[in-house]
Write an enzyme that holds these catalytic residues in place. Structure first.
Site, PDB file in Angstrom:
ATOM      1  N   ASP A  38       0.792  -1.798  -0.367  1.00 50.84           N
ATOM      2  CA  ASP A  38       0.022   0.524   0.511  1.00 50.84           C
ATOM      3  C   ASP A  38       0.822   0.837   0.152  1.00 50.84           C
ATOM      4  O   ASP A  38       2.034   1.096  -0.147  1.00 50.84           O
ATOM      5  CB  ASP A  38      -0.716   0.180   1.512  1.00 50.84           C
ATOM      6  CG  ASP A  38      -0.241  -0.108   2.525  1.00 50.84           C
ATOM      7  OD1 ASP A  38       0.806   0.219   2.789  1.00 50.84           O
ATOM      8  OD2 ASP A  38      -0.774   0.202   3.820  1.00 50.84           O
ATOM      9  N   GLY A  40       0.935   3.611   2.098  1.00 48.85           N
ATOM     10  CA  GLY A  40       1.416   4.646   3.576  1.00 48.85           C
ATOM     11  C   GLY A  40      -0.436   5.653   3.838  1.00 48.85           C
ATOM     12  O   GLY A  40       0.015   6.144   5.022  1.00 48.85           O
ATOM     13  N   PHE A  98      -3.497   5.176   3.798  1.00 46.46           N
ATOM     14  CA  PHE A  98      -4.339   4.984   4.766  1.00 46.46           C
ATOM     15  C   PHE A  98      -3.622   4.734   6.372  1.00 46.46           C
ATOM     16  O   PHE A  98      -4.526   5.471   7.142  1.00 46.46           O
ATOM     17  CB  PHE A  98      -4.859   3.548   4.574  1.00 46.46           C
ATOM     18  CG  PHE A  98      -6.084   3.090   5.392  1.00 46.46           C
ATOM     19  CD1 PHE A  98      -7.515   3.356   5.059  1.00 46.46           C
ATOM     20  CD2 PHE A  98      -5.923   2.206   6.811  1.00 46.46           C
ATOM     21  CE1 PHE A  98      -7.608   2.966   5.743  1.00 46.46           C
ATOM     22  CE2 PHE A  98      -7.049   1.919   7.473  1.00 46.46           C
ATOM     23  CZ  PHE A  98      -7.757   1.950   7.001  1.00 46.46           C
ATOM     24  N   ASP A 111      -7.849  -8.071   0.135  1.00 44.77           N
ATOM     25  CA  ASP A 111      -7.105  -7.505   1.125  1.00 44.77           C
ATOM     26  C   ASP A 111      -7.752  -7.270   2.835  1.00 44.77           C
ATOM     27  O   ASP A 111      -8.796  -6.439   2.448  1.00 44.77           O
ATOM     28  CB  ASP A 111      -5.503  -6.572   1.522  1.00 44.77           C
ATOM     29  CG  ASP A 111      -6.158  -5.427   2.137  1.00 44.77           C
ATOM     30  OD1 ASP A 111      -6.911  -5.103   1.143  1.00 44.77           O
ATOM     31  OD2 ASP A 111      -5.605  -4.960   2.794  1.00 44.77           O
ATOM     32  N   CYS A 123     -12.991 -28.244   7.087  1.00 40.57           N
ATOM     33  CA  CYS A 123     -12.351 -27.910   6.956  1.00 40.57           C
ATOM     34  C   CYS A 123     -11.434 -28.490   6.297  1.00 40.57           C
ATOM     35  O   CYS A 123     -11.032 -29.379   7.232  1.00 40.57           O
ATOM     36  CB  CYS A 123     -11.734 -26.862   7.360  1.00 40.57           C
ATOM     37  SG  CYS A 123     -10.783 -25.598   7.343  1.00 40.57           S
ATOM     38  N   CYS A 158      -8.046 -27.942   6.034  1.00 43.69           N
ATOM     39  CA  CYS A 158      -6.855 -28.005   6.655  1.00 43.69           C
ATOM     40  C   CYS A 158      -5.775 -28.821   7.830  1.00 43.69           C
ATOM     41  O   CYS A 158      -6.915 -29.222   8.250  1.00 43.69           O
ATOM     42  CB  CYS A 158      -7.182 -26.119   7.262  1.00 43.69           C
ATOM     43  SG  CYS A 158      -6.780 -25.941   8.769  1.00 43.69           S
ATOM     44  N   CYS A 208      -7.385 -28.140  11.276  1.00 42.52           N
ATOM     45  CA  CYS A 208      -8.459 -29.366  11.704  1.00 42.52           C
ATOM     46  C   CYS A 208      -8.409 -29.774  11.552  1.00 42.52           C
ATOM     47  O   CYS A 208      -9.618 -30.989  12.073  1.00 42.52           O
ATOM     48  CB  CYS A 208     -10.045 -28.800  10.270  1.00 42.52           C
ATOM     49  SG  CYS A 208     -10.394 -27.397  11.250  1.00 42.52           S
ATOM     50  N   HIS A 240      -5.898 -21.316  10.189  1.00 43.91           N
ATOM     51  CA  HIS A 240      -7.109 -21.587   9.549  1.00 43.91           C
ATOM     52  C   HIS A 240      -7.999 -21.050   9.047  1.00 43.91           C
ATOM     53  O   HIS A 240      -8.512 -21.041   7.724  1.00 43.91           O
ATOM     54  CB  HIS A 240      -7.539 -22.096  11.529  1.00 43.91           C
ATOM     55  CG  HIS A 240      -9.439 -22.602  10.768  1.00 43.91           C
ATOM     56  ND1 HIS A 240      -9.791 -23.916   9.770  1.00 43.91           N
ATOM     57  CD2 HIS A 240     -10.103 -21.696  11.053  1.00 43.91           C
ATOM     58  CE1 HIS A 240     -11.450 -23.497   9.639  1.00 43.91           C
ATOM     59  NE2 HIS A 240     -11.305 -22.379  10.641  1.00 43.91           N
TER      60      HIS A 240
HETATM   61 ZN   LIG Z   1      -9.076 -25.417   9.096  1.00 46.58          ZN
END
Ligand SMILES: [Zn+2]
Length: 379
Positions: free
Chosen positions: A94, A96, A98, A268, A306, A308, A311, A337
Site C-alpha cells: 500500500d 502509506g 491509509f 485484502d 475444513c 486444513c 482441522c 485455519h
Molecule cells: Zn481448518
C-alpha cells in the site's frame, strides 16, 4: 513491458463476476483472490512456507510501517522485500496513505503531501506522493499503490470533491516519480466516498492516466454494507475490463462474495489474522469463538468441513487451552485455519464462476454462515 497484466478468463452467467488471472514478475495468481496482510514483512505468526502450503500467491505489506521499521534502505540493501522476508511470490504494497489517515490524529494535509506524527514515538513525519513512490521502489513490490487521501466516512460532498481532485493530482505525481515501471506496476486508487458523481470523476481522471490496475478505496471505513455494495455497483463498470480491480480493506466472507459479484478481483484485510489472535475462527457455520468455556472439553476440530492441517490434527479443546494460556502456537493454529478458510472460499468462488453458479453458491453459503455485518478497519 508492462509488469502487471490481467487476463479475463470468463464471467459468471448468474452474477457477472469475473474469473481471471493476474501476471506479475513474481508469478501469477487466479482471481477473485484474497491477499493475506503482512504488515511488517510478516503475516503475523505464519512462515512463508505455511502461506505457500495454503496456496497464497500474493500477500500485502505496508509502506508506512516498513518505512519506520526497519527503514526502506535496509530492505533495499537486503535485495528488496522478497529476499528480505524469503517470499518469492507476488507482493503488493500500500502507499502509506491509509495509515497516515487512520493512525495519526495530528495531521496536516497540503498540496505537497501530509505532515503527521509517528504513531510509535510522536516524531514529526512527512509523506508525499514522491516519498511513497521512493519507499515502494526501494521495497521492490510487484504492485505499488498510488499515494491518496482516504477521507473518513461520512464526509461532505464539497470536502470529498476537493479530496478527489487532490488524489488525482497526486496520482499523476506518483506516475512521474515511479522509477521502476518496467518491473513494478503502479495502481491508481479511485476515491469519492458514496457519491456517484465523484466516483465517476475519480475513475475518469485515473483511467486517463492508464494505470495497469485500479483499486477502489475509501470503503470499509465504517459505512453500512449496503452503501459499500451500492458504491461498487456504480464504480466497477467505470473501470477498464482488461485491468485488475482491487477492493481495499475488505475480508469478511460475505463482503468477499458480494464484491466478486460486483466485479472485484482482489481483496485484502487484517480481519482473519487479527480475530484469530483473539481466538475467533471463521467456519462454514459462521464465526466460532474457540476461547469460550463451552469448548473446554470439545475434542472436535474447529470446522468439520475444513481440510486444513489444523482441522485434521488439532481439537477445539487443545486450541482453546493454548489461547487461554497465551501460547504462540495457539495463535498460529487459528491464524492458519482462518487464512486457509478464506483462500479456500475464494477458490470455491472461482469454481462457481467457472460453472456459472455464483448466485446459487452465495445463497447457500450465506444461509449456512449467517450474514456478517462487521466492517473492520484495515491498518
Ligand atoms: Zn481448518
Amino acid at each position: 513491458m508492462i509488469p502487471i497484466t490481467y487476463e479475463l478468463i470468463k464471467t459468471d452467467k448468474q452474477t457477472g463476476a469475473r474469473l481471471g488471472r493476474v501476471h506479475t514478475p513474481h508469478g501469477s495468481f487466479d482471481t477473485p483472490t484474497f491477499m493475506p496482510v503482512g504488515t511488517l514483512a510478516t503475516v503475523k505468526t505464519m512462515s512463508p512456507e505455511e502461506l505457500s502450503s495454503m496456496q497464497a500467491n500474493i500477500i500485502l505489506s505496508n509502506t508506512y510501517h516498513l518505512w519506520l521499521r526497519p527503514g526502506e534502505d535496509i530492505i533495499e540493501e537486503a535485495g528488496g522485500l522478497h529476499k528480505f522476508m524469503n517470499w518469492d511470490k507476488a507482493i503488493l504494497t500500500d502507499s502509506g496513505g491509509f495509515q497516515v489517515f487512520s493512525l495519526s490524529d495530528m495531521r496536516q494535509i497540503e498540496e505537497k503531501g501530509v505532515h503527521f506524527r509517528n504513531h510509535l514515538n510522536g516524531e514529526k513525519l512527512f509523506l508525499s506522493p514522491e516519498k511513497a513512490m521512493h519507499i515502494q521502489n526501494a521495497l521492490g513490490s510487484d504492485i505499488m499503490m498510488a499515494f491518496d487521501e482516504c477521507p473518513p466516512y461520512p464526509a461532505t460532498y464539497d470536502y470529498m470533491k476537493s479530496s478527489v481532485e487532490r488524489t488525482s493530482r497526486w496520482a499523476e505525481r506518483c506516475l512521474e516519480a515511479h522509477k521502476r515501471p518496467e518491473t513494478q506496476g503502479l495502481f491508481g486508487i479511485v476515491q469519492g466516498g458514496e457519491y456517484e458523481e465523484l466516483r465517476r470523476q475519480s475513475a475518469s481522471d485515473l483511467v486517463s492516466l492508464d494505470f495497469p490496475g485500479y483499486a477502489i478505496g475509501g470503503l470499509s471505513v465504517g459505512e453500512p454494507k449496503d452503501v459499500m455494495n451500492q458504491v461498487l455497483e456504480f464504480t466497477t463498470p467505470l473501470l477498464p475490463a482488461n485491468k485488475p480491480r482491487y477492493l481495499m480493506g475488505v475480508g469478511s466472507p460475505d463482503a468477499l462474495i458480494d464484491g466478486a459479484i460486483r466485479g472485484v478481483d482482489m481483496f485484502d484485510c487484517v480481519l482473519p489474522t487479527r480475530i484469530a489472535r483473539n481466538g475467533t475462527c471463521m467456519t462454514s457455520n459462521g464465526r466460532l469463538v474457540v476461547r469460550n468455556a463451552k469448548y473446554a472439553r470439545d475434542f472436535s476440530p474447529i470446522d468439520e468441513n475444513c481440510d486444513c492441517h489444523v482441522c485434521k490434527n488439532y481439537t477445539r479443546a487443545y486450541i482453546r487451552h493454548l489461547i487461554k494460556c497465551n501460547e504462540t502456537f495457539g495463535f498460529r493454529l487459528t491464524t492458519y485455519h482462518n487464512l486457509h478458510f478464506l483462500l479456500k472460499l475464494m477458490e470455491q468462488v472461482r469454481t462457481a464462476i467457472k460453472e456459472d453458479r455464483l448466485g446459487d453458491f452465495k445463497e447457500s453459503f450465506f444461509e449456512q454462515y449467517g450474514l456478517n455485518q462487521e466492517n473492520p478497519k484495515n491498518f
